[in-house]
Structure formats: structure tokens, C-alpha cells
Design a protein around this motif. Structure first.
Motif, PDB file in Angstrom:
ATOM      1  N   ALA A   1      -3.371   7.714   4.752  1.00 55.64           N
ATOM      2  CA  ALA A   1      -3.391   9.139   5.059  1.00 55.64           C
ATOM      3  C   ALA A   1      -4.441   9.445   6.115  1.00 55.64           C
ATOM      4  CB  ALA A   1      -3.678   9.939   3.800  1.00 55.64           C
ATOM      5  N   ALA A   2      -4.139  10.436   6.876  1.00 57.06           N
ATOM      6  CA  ALA A   2      -5.056  10.829   7.953  1.00 57.06           C
ATOM      7  C   ALA A   2      -6.301  11.478   7.361  1.00 57.06           C
ATOM      8  CB  ALA A   2      -4.343  11.800   8.877  1.00 57.06           C
ATOM      9  N   PRO A   3      -7.398  11.376   8.065  1.00 51.60           N
ATOM     10  CA  PRO A   3      -8.617  12.039   7.584  1.00 51.60           C
ATOM     11  C   PRO A   3      -8.447  13.559   7.621  1.00 51.60           C
ATOM     12  CG  PRO A   3      -8.959  11.139   9.762  1.00 51.60           C
ATOM     13  CD  PRO A   3      -7.609  10.665   9.309  1.00 51.60           C
ATOM     14  N   ASN A   4      -9.323  14.228   6.900  1.00 54.27           N
ATOM     15  CA  ASN A   4      -9.260  15.681   6.848  1.00 54.27           C
ATOM     16  C   ASN A   4      -9.605  16.292   8.202  1.00 54.27           C
ATOM     17  OD1 ASN A   4     -10.539  14.976   3.834  1.00 54.27           O
ATOM     18  ND2 ASN A   4      -8.817  16.351   3.893  1.00 54.27           N
ATOM     19  N   PRO A   5      -9.103  17.498   8.429  1.00 56.75           N
ATOM     20  CA  PRO A   5      -9.492  18.183   9.666  1.00 56.75           C
ATOM     21  C   PRO A   5     -10.984  18.511   9.667  1.00 56.75           C
ATOM     22  CG  PRO A   5      -7.836  19.445   8.425  1.00 56.75           C
ATOM     23  CD  PRO A   5      -8.130  18.213   7.662  1.00 56.75           C
ATOM     24  N   VAL A   6     -11.499  18.836  10.822  1.00 54.62           N
ATOM     25  CA  VAL A   6     -12.931  19.080  10.978  1.00 54.62           C
ATOM     26  C   VAL A   6     -13.389  20.251  10.116  1.00 54.62           C
ATOM     27  CG1 VAL A   6     -14.702  19.725  12.658  1.00 54.62           C
ATOM     28  CG2 VAL A   6     -12.900  18.136  13.301  1.00 54.62           C
ATOM     29  N   TRP A   7     -12.553  21.264   9.938  1.00 49.38           N
ATOM     30  CA  TRP A   7     -12.939  22.470   9.208  1.00 49.38           C
ATOM     31  C   TRP A   7     -12.976  22.260   7.697  1.00 49.38           C
ATOM     32  CZ3 TRP A   7      -9.267  23.745   5.720  1.00 49.38           C
ATOM     33  CH2 TRP A   7      -7.963  23.326   5.958  1.00 49.38           C
TER      34      TRP A   7
ATOM     35  N   THR B   1     -11.217  16.941  -4.366  1.00 49.66           N
ATOM     36  CA  THR B   1     -10.236  15.920  -4.748  1.00 49.66           C
ATOM     37  C   THR B   1      -9.378  15.486  -3.565  1.00 49.66           C
ATOM     38  OG1 THR B   1      -8.562  17.548  -5.422  1.00 49.66           O
ATOM     39  CG2 THR B   1     -10.137  16.806  -7.099  1.00 49.66           C
ATOM     40  N   ARG B   2      -9.334  16.294  -2.518  1.00 51.50           N
ATOM     41  CA  ARG B   2      -8.553  15.957  -1.313  1.00 51.50           C
ATOM     42  C   ARG B   2      -9.419  15.504  -0.149  1.00 51.50           C
ATOM     43  NH1 ARG B   2      -3.392  15.160  -2.593  1.00 51.50           N
ATOM     44  NH2 ARG B   2      -2.719  16.732  -4.092  1.00 51.50           N
ATOM     45  N   TRP B   3     -10.716  15.378  -0.388  1.00 46.32           N
ATOM     46  CA  TRP B   3     -11.645  14.991   0.674  1.00 46.32           C
ATOM     47  C   TRP B   3     -11.526  13.506   0.941  1.00 46.32           C
ATOM     48  CZ3 TRP B   3     -17.657  15.052  -0.017  1.00 46.32           C
ATOM     49  CH2 TRP B   3     -18.254  14.824   1.209  1.00 46.32           C
ATOM     50  N   ARG B   4     -11.370  13.131   2.210  1.00 43.43           N
ATOM     51  CA  ARG B   4     -11.255  11.719   2.577  1.00 43.43           C
ATOM     52  C   ARG B   4     -12.357  11.331   3.502  1.00 43.43           C
ATOM     53  NH1 ARG B   4      -5.652  13.334   2.923  1.00 43.43           N
ATOM     54  NH2 ARG B   4      -4.708  12.608   1.020  1.00 43.43           N
TER      55      ARG B   4
ATOM     56  N   LYS C   1       0.844  -1.182   0.000  1.00 43.32           N
ATOM     57  CA  LYS C   1       0.000   0.000   0.000  1.00 43.32           C
ATOM     58  C   LYS C   1       0.884   1.238   0.000  1.00 43.32           C
ATOM     59  CE  LYS C   1      -3.889  -2.129   2.304  1.00 43.32           C
ATOM     60  NZ  LYS C   1      -4.862  -2.020   3.376  1.00 43.32           N
ATOM     61  N   SER C   2       0.451   2.198  -0.769  1.00 48.10           N
ATOM     62  CA  SER C   2       1.204   3.444  -0.811  1.00 48.10           C
ATOM     63  C   SER C   2       0.928   4.252   0.448  1.00 48.10           C
ATOM     64  CB  SER C   2       0.826   4.252  -2.052  1.00 48.10           C
ATOM     65  OG  SER C   2      -0.516   4.658  -1.963  1.00 48.10           O
ATOM     66  N   SER C   3       1.677   5.298   0.618  1.00 44.02           N
ATOM     67  CA  SER C   3       1.497   6.118   1.816  1.00 44.02           C
ATOM     68  C   SER C   3       0.152   6.844   1.782  1.00 44.02           C
ATOM     69  CB  SER C   3       2.638   7.129   1.915  1.00 44.02           C
ATOM     70  OG  SER C   3       2.618   7.979   0.786  1.00 44.02           O
ATOM     71  N   ASP C   4      -0.462   7.026   0.593  1.00 37.72           N
ATOM     72  CA  ASP C   4      -1.751   7.693   0.498  1.00 37.72           C
ATOM     73  C   ASP C   4      -2.880   6.860   1.095  1.00 37.72           C
ATOM     74  OD1 ASP C   4      -0.627   9.863  -0.727  1.00 37.72           O
ATOM     75  OD2 ASP C   4      -1.078   9.164  -2.762  1.00 37.72           O
ATOM     76  N   ASP C   5      -2.722   5.522   1.111  1.00 36.38           N
ATOM     77  CA  ASP C   5      -3.770   4.664   1.642  1.00 36.38           C
ATOM     78  C   ASP C   5      -3.933   4.836   3.150  1.00 36.38           C
ATOM     79  OD1 ASP C   5      -4.220   3.695  -0.883  1.00 36.38           O
ATOM     80  OD2 ASP C   5      -3.015   1.891  -0.597  1.00 36.38           O
TER      81      ASP C   5
END
Length: 81
Positions: free
Chosen positions: A21-27, A78-81, A15-19
Motif C-alpha cells: 500500500a502507498a504511504p499516507n498523504p502528507v496531510w 490504525t491507518r498510519w503507515r 504478500k497481500s495487497s496491503d503490504d
């Protein structure tokens, strides 16, 4: 002569490091939707006011500004997780 059946070697999928990745901040989500809504509101205000608002000196450039603000929100998706 008996043919030996060989099984394909199992592929190890790393798995790449993107898999991980931390979730987005609350804001992140409110800001993303905020950009989209502000851009839409900018365009609606321009049309409803018949070009006198939000910035009368810009004339039709107000449409481009509204789309630009909304586009920032869509780029954030595109950056939303």
C-alpha cells in the motif's frame, strides 16, 4: 530399509495487497495529531473553565465531545503507515 528423509515443501508466501500500500498523504499525520490535540484541549478548557466553556449549554456532554474528537485521531492511527 533405508528411510528417505523428506524435506517439507517450501511454502510460497504471497504478500497481500496491503503490504504494497502507498504511504499516507502528507496531510494525514498533522490531521491525526490535530484531532488528538483538539480533543484534549476541549476537555482541558471544560475543566479549567469549570463548565462554562467551550459550549455551556452542553454541560457534561462537552467531555464526551472532547473524547470523541480525540478518538477520531486515535482511530486514524490504525491507518498510519
Amino acid at each position: 530399509m533405508a528411510r528417505e528423509k523428506t524435506r517439507p515443501a517450501q511454502q510460497v508466501v504471497q504478500k497481500s495487497s496491503d503490504d504494497h500500500a502507498a504511504p499516507n498523504p502528507v496531510w494525514f499525520k498533522p490531521v491525526m495529531f490535530g484531532f488528538m490535540l483538539v480533543g484534549l484541549a476541549w476537555i482541558i478548557v471544560f475543566y479549567v473553565s469549570q463548565g462554562t466553556l467551550p459550549i455551556p449549554d452542553l454541560q457534561s456532554w462537552n467531555i464526551l465531545i472532547g473524547f470523541g474528537i480525540a478518538f477520531v485521531g486515535f482511530l486514524m492511527t490504525t491507518r498510519w503507515r
